[in-house]
Design a protein around this motif. Structure first.
Motif, PDB file in Angstrom:
ATOM      1  N   UNK A  99     -33.966  -5.702 109.490  1.00  0.00           N
ATOM      2  CA  UNK A  99     -32.775  -4.890 109.764  1.00  0.00           C
ATOM      3  C   UNK A  99     -31.710  -5.093 108.689  1.00  0.00           C
ATOM      4  N   UNK A 100     -31.001  -4.013 108.392  1.00  0.00           N
ATOM      5  CA  UNK A 100     -29.915  -4.042 107.410  1.00  0.00           C
ATOM      6  C   UNK A 100     -28.599  -3.810 108.147  1.00  0.00           C
ATOM      7  N   UNK A 155     -25.733  -0.950 104.853  1.00  0.00           N
ATOM      8  CA  UNK A 155     -26.548   0.267 104.761  1.00  0.00           C
ATOM      9  C   UNK A 155     -25.717   1.488 104.401  1.00  0.00           C
ATOM     10  N   UNK A 156     -24.519   1.583 104.960  1.00  0.00           N
ATOM     11  CA  UNK A 156     -23.720   2.801 104.800  1.00  0.00           C
ATOM     12  C   UNK A 156     -22.611   2.688 103.757  1.00  0.00           C
ATOM     13  N   UNK A 157     -22.325   1.491 103.284  1.00  0.00           N
ATOM     14  CA  UNK A 157     -21.234   1.329 102.313  1.00  0.00           C
ATOM     15  C   UNK A 157     -21.682   0.598 101.056  1.00  0.00           C
ATOM     16  N   UNK A 180     -27.555 -10.021 104.507  1.00  0.00           N
ATOM     17  CA  UNK A 180     -27.361  -8.969 103.511  1.00  0.00           C
ATOM     18  C   UNK A 180     -25.972  -8.339 103.681  1.00  0.00           C
ATOM     19  N   UNK A 181     -24.948  -9.114 103.332  1.00  0.00           N
ATOM     20  CA  UNK A 181     -23.565  -8.669 103.419  1.00  0.00           C
ATOM     21  C   UNK A 181     -22.789  -9.227 102.228  1.00  0.00           C
ATOM     22  N   UNK A 192     -29.065  -6.544  91.368  1.00  0.00           N
ATOM     23  CA  UNK A 192     -30.424  -6.656  91.888  1.00  0.00           C
ATOM     24  C   UNK A 192     -31.000  -5.293  92.250  1.00  0.00           C
ATOM     25  N   UNK A 193     -30.493  -4.265  91.588  1.00  0.00           N
ATOM     26  CA  UNK A 193     -31.064  -2.922  91.738  1.00  0.00           C
ATOM     27  C   UNK A 193     -30.831  -2.289  93.081  1.00  0.00           C
ATOM     28  N   UNK A 194     -29.853  -2.778  93.853  1.00  0.00           N
ATOM     29  CA  UNK A 194     -29.576  -2.272  95.208  1.00  0.00           C
ATOM     30  C   UNK A 194     -30.817  -2.317  96.079  1.00  0.00           C
ATOM     31  N   UNK A 195     -31.693  -3.285  95.825  1.00  0.00           N
ATOM     32  CA  UNK A 195     -32.938  -3.463  96.582  1.00  0.00           C
ATOM     33  C   UNK A 195     -32.714  -4.555  97.623  1.00  0.00           C
TER      34      UNK A 195
END
Length: 590
Positions: free
Chosen positions: A29-30, A35-37, A127-128, A72-75
């Protein structure tokens, strides 16, 4: 460092940290904000780096987190792996910084503090934006430890420490702008202390002041760019929403979903969004009007309660175990106080204590969120607490025994008090009388019915004869919305109730419900909760309140009612003027 300290104080806690981080790394989960910003902005930067900082959306988030994810390539997978790496690096840097301050035992304590703290492991890997922020703060503190240890270092190493510290603090401030006001204050304090002290101590304070002056100059340059590009000298927007929600006394300054409500910032921003420049400006204006209308005594009570939550966490968000996040924080605070007393002659100790105190002060006015507390307080407190423990261990035999025994007694007493408060403290609910409110709808006696009980608790105090008491409110039309607060006055209460289920059912059979914990319910305390989880577009339904209480519990209720407590509905016209007095009709409460 002796071999035993290396293995037990560095290698083993590093392995423990990595092991505890596995379950977070494995979670696919992200988080919503990422995920949105964060990720969309990171991809926008990768598409056109040269023009990114001229885009209006670039001000919605502090640039540090966006650039980190772009590296990191937005990965998401690559970012999580990088988070684990910098989390482990934070542990090692913290250990080395405290080792320089108070010896190898203190360094080992710092490493174990990072490895055993659930909050630090979670913020360090999730992931924040907190992960790079915590790393950069620890990197800055590590550089400061080198600057304070400068007498034993070559000149080029001292210069490198000062430059690294300034750049790290700059990056931390541009990742989360909470350090913004610290920069001028700490720079001035360092210069004043340099004037008052002599010899090596003067040079240490000069190096610390230089670190902060470098950061002040770099962050100031970025803010000047923002002023040229967007008309405001800021790092990012978002302070308006944080202060707006943090100033609602009815909700105790907590984020609305904490009490079952939807975010109501759109009552001020309309369709602009709370992170837009205009939306942020409006929210700040409305917040200013609300604060000016709040009595000083009430504002003090609001801020004092939020300070308690920021330091010790809200009881509703803690696990039921005795040794939970609150117990960990109590231990950190006691040990940090010991570190301040034992190391009061060391400049780095005062830097750590000042940083923790500043973060407390700057977070009191904004909305309460446990994430903010963990990322802001745990890094400096962990280092200071580890230094305190290390200094106690290396003290003389008699003093060591007295210090450790006394500290253990104070910590266990604090943990016991915290556990008692969690189990027996008053249930935290919206307090309608504490701030602006508007009555939307109140029940008539003919609309109320009671099931599962021989007496009517709306007429007089009656005992509950079964384990569940059901109250139904069935008006011709029920004005539910995701911004409405249900308020049920509790005129008499003796006994114990565990929970309340609020269920709304429409004539077609559609139903939604919300569960409210009632542990700690007190006499004369209103039962109040938001209707976001239960509201439906159909207003012809029945609202059912199902209480789970111990048989024999005696209750008396007042008439249930729905209230509007959104600050935007009360201060918008006053703060924004007549031309913006009315809200945008396309996004009202549902």
């Amino acid at each position: 460092m002796p071999a035993q300290w290396w293995w037990l104080g560095v290698v083993l806690p590093t392995l423990v940290y990595a092991t505890r981080a596995v379950y977070i790394l494995a979670d696919p989960r992200i988080p919503y904000d990422t995920l949105h910003t964060y990720l969309p902005l990171a991809r926008a930067f990768l598409e056109d780096p040269s023009s990114y900082f001229t885009l209006p959306n670039s001000v919605t988030v502090a640039p540090g987190a966006v650039l980190y994810m772009a590296i990191w390539g937005a990965d998401p997978v690559a970012i999580k792996a990088a988070n684990l790496f910098i989390g482990l690096a934070s542990l090692l840097l913290a250990s080395d910084a405290v080792r320089r301050l108070a010896g190898p035992a203190a360094g080992a304590a710092a490493a174990w503090g990072f490895a055993t703290s659930q909050m630090l492991v979670t913020t360090g890997v999730t992931l924040m934006g907190e992960a790079p922020f915590v790393f950069l703060v620890v990197l800055w503190l590590w550089a400061c430890s080198w600057a304070c240890d400068g007498a034993q270092l070559p000149r080029k190493n001292r210069v490198a420490a000062v430059v690294l510290g300034g750049v790290a603090l700059t990056a931390a401030t541009l990742t989360r702008a909470t350090w913004l006001y610290w920069l001028p204050a700490a720079s001035l304090a360092g210069l004043v202390m340099a004037l008052l002290c002599k010899g090596d101590t003067r040079r240490v304070f000069l190096r610390l002041a230089t670190i902060h002056l470098i950061a002040l100059a770099l962050v100031g340059s970025f803010m000047l760019h923002q002023r040229e590009a967007f008309g405001r000298p800021l790092v990012a927007t978002g302070s308006g929403a944080a202060l707006y929600f943090g100033s609602n006394a009815v909700l105790h300054g907590y984020e609305p979903p904490f009490f079952g409500l939807a975010h109501d910032e759109f009552t001020v921003t309309d369709n602009l969004g709370h992170l837009s420049l205009e939306g942020d400006r409006r929210l700040l204006a409305v917040t200013r009007a609300a604060l000016l209308d709040t009595a000083p005594a009430q504002l003090f009570h609001l801020y004092f309660q939020k300070l308690g939550a920021f330091l010790f966490f809200s009881r509703a968000q803690l696990s039921r175990h005795v040794f939970n996040d609150r117990a960990m924080r109590i231990g950190l605070l006691v040990l940090a106080l010991g570190g301040l007393i034992a190391g009061r002659k060391k400049p780095l100790v005062w830097l750590l204590a000042g940083a923790a105190a500043y973060q407390c002060a700057v977070h009191i006015p904004v909305m309460y969120n446990p994430r903010y507390s963990a990322s802001a307080l745990d890094p400096p407190l962990t280092l200071l607490a580890a230094a305190g423990l290390g200094l106690m261990i290396t003290a003389g035999k008699k003093r060591r025994f007295v210090a450790l025994a006394g500290t253990l007694f104070v910590v266990m007493t604090g943990v016991a008090i915290g556990a008692w408060n969690q189990r027996h403290g008053e249930t935290l609910m919206p307090d309608i009388a504490s701030g602006p409110n508007r009555l939307i709808q109140q029940a008539n006696k003919s609309e109320l019915s009671v099931k599962g009980n021989s007496g009517n608790p709306f007429e007089k105090p009656v005992p509950i004869t079964h384990t569940r008491l059901v109250v139904e409110w069935a008006p011709p039309s029920l004005q539910l919305s995701n911004l409405a607060v249900l308020n049920l006055p509790l005129r008499h209460f003796e006994g114990q109730c565990r929970e309340l289920w609020i269920v709304y059912t429409t004539p077609t059979g559609a139903a939604r419900s919300a569960r409210v914990l009632l542990d700690g319910l007190r006499p004369n305390q209103n039962i109040a909760w938001g209707m976001d989880a239960v509201s439906l577009p159909n207003h012809k339904g029945i609202l059912r309140l199902e209480f789970a209480c111990s048989p024999g519990t005696v209750v008396e209720f007042g008439a249930p009612a729905l209230y509007d407590v959104a600050l935007g509905h009360f201060y918008r016209a006053q703060a924004l003027g007549p031309e913006l007095a009315r809200s945008f009709p396309g996004k009202d409460a549902q």
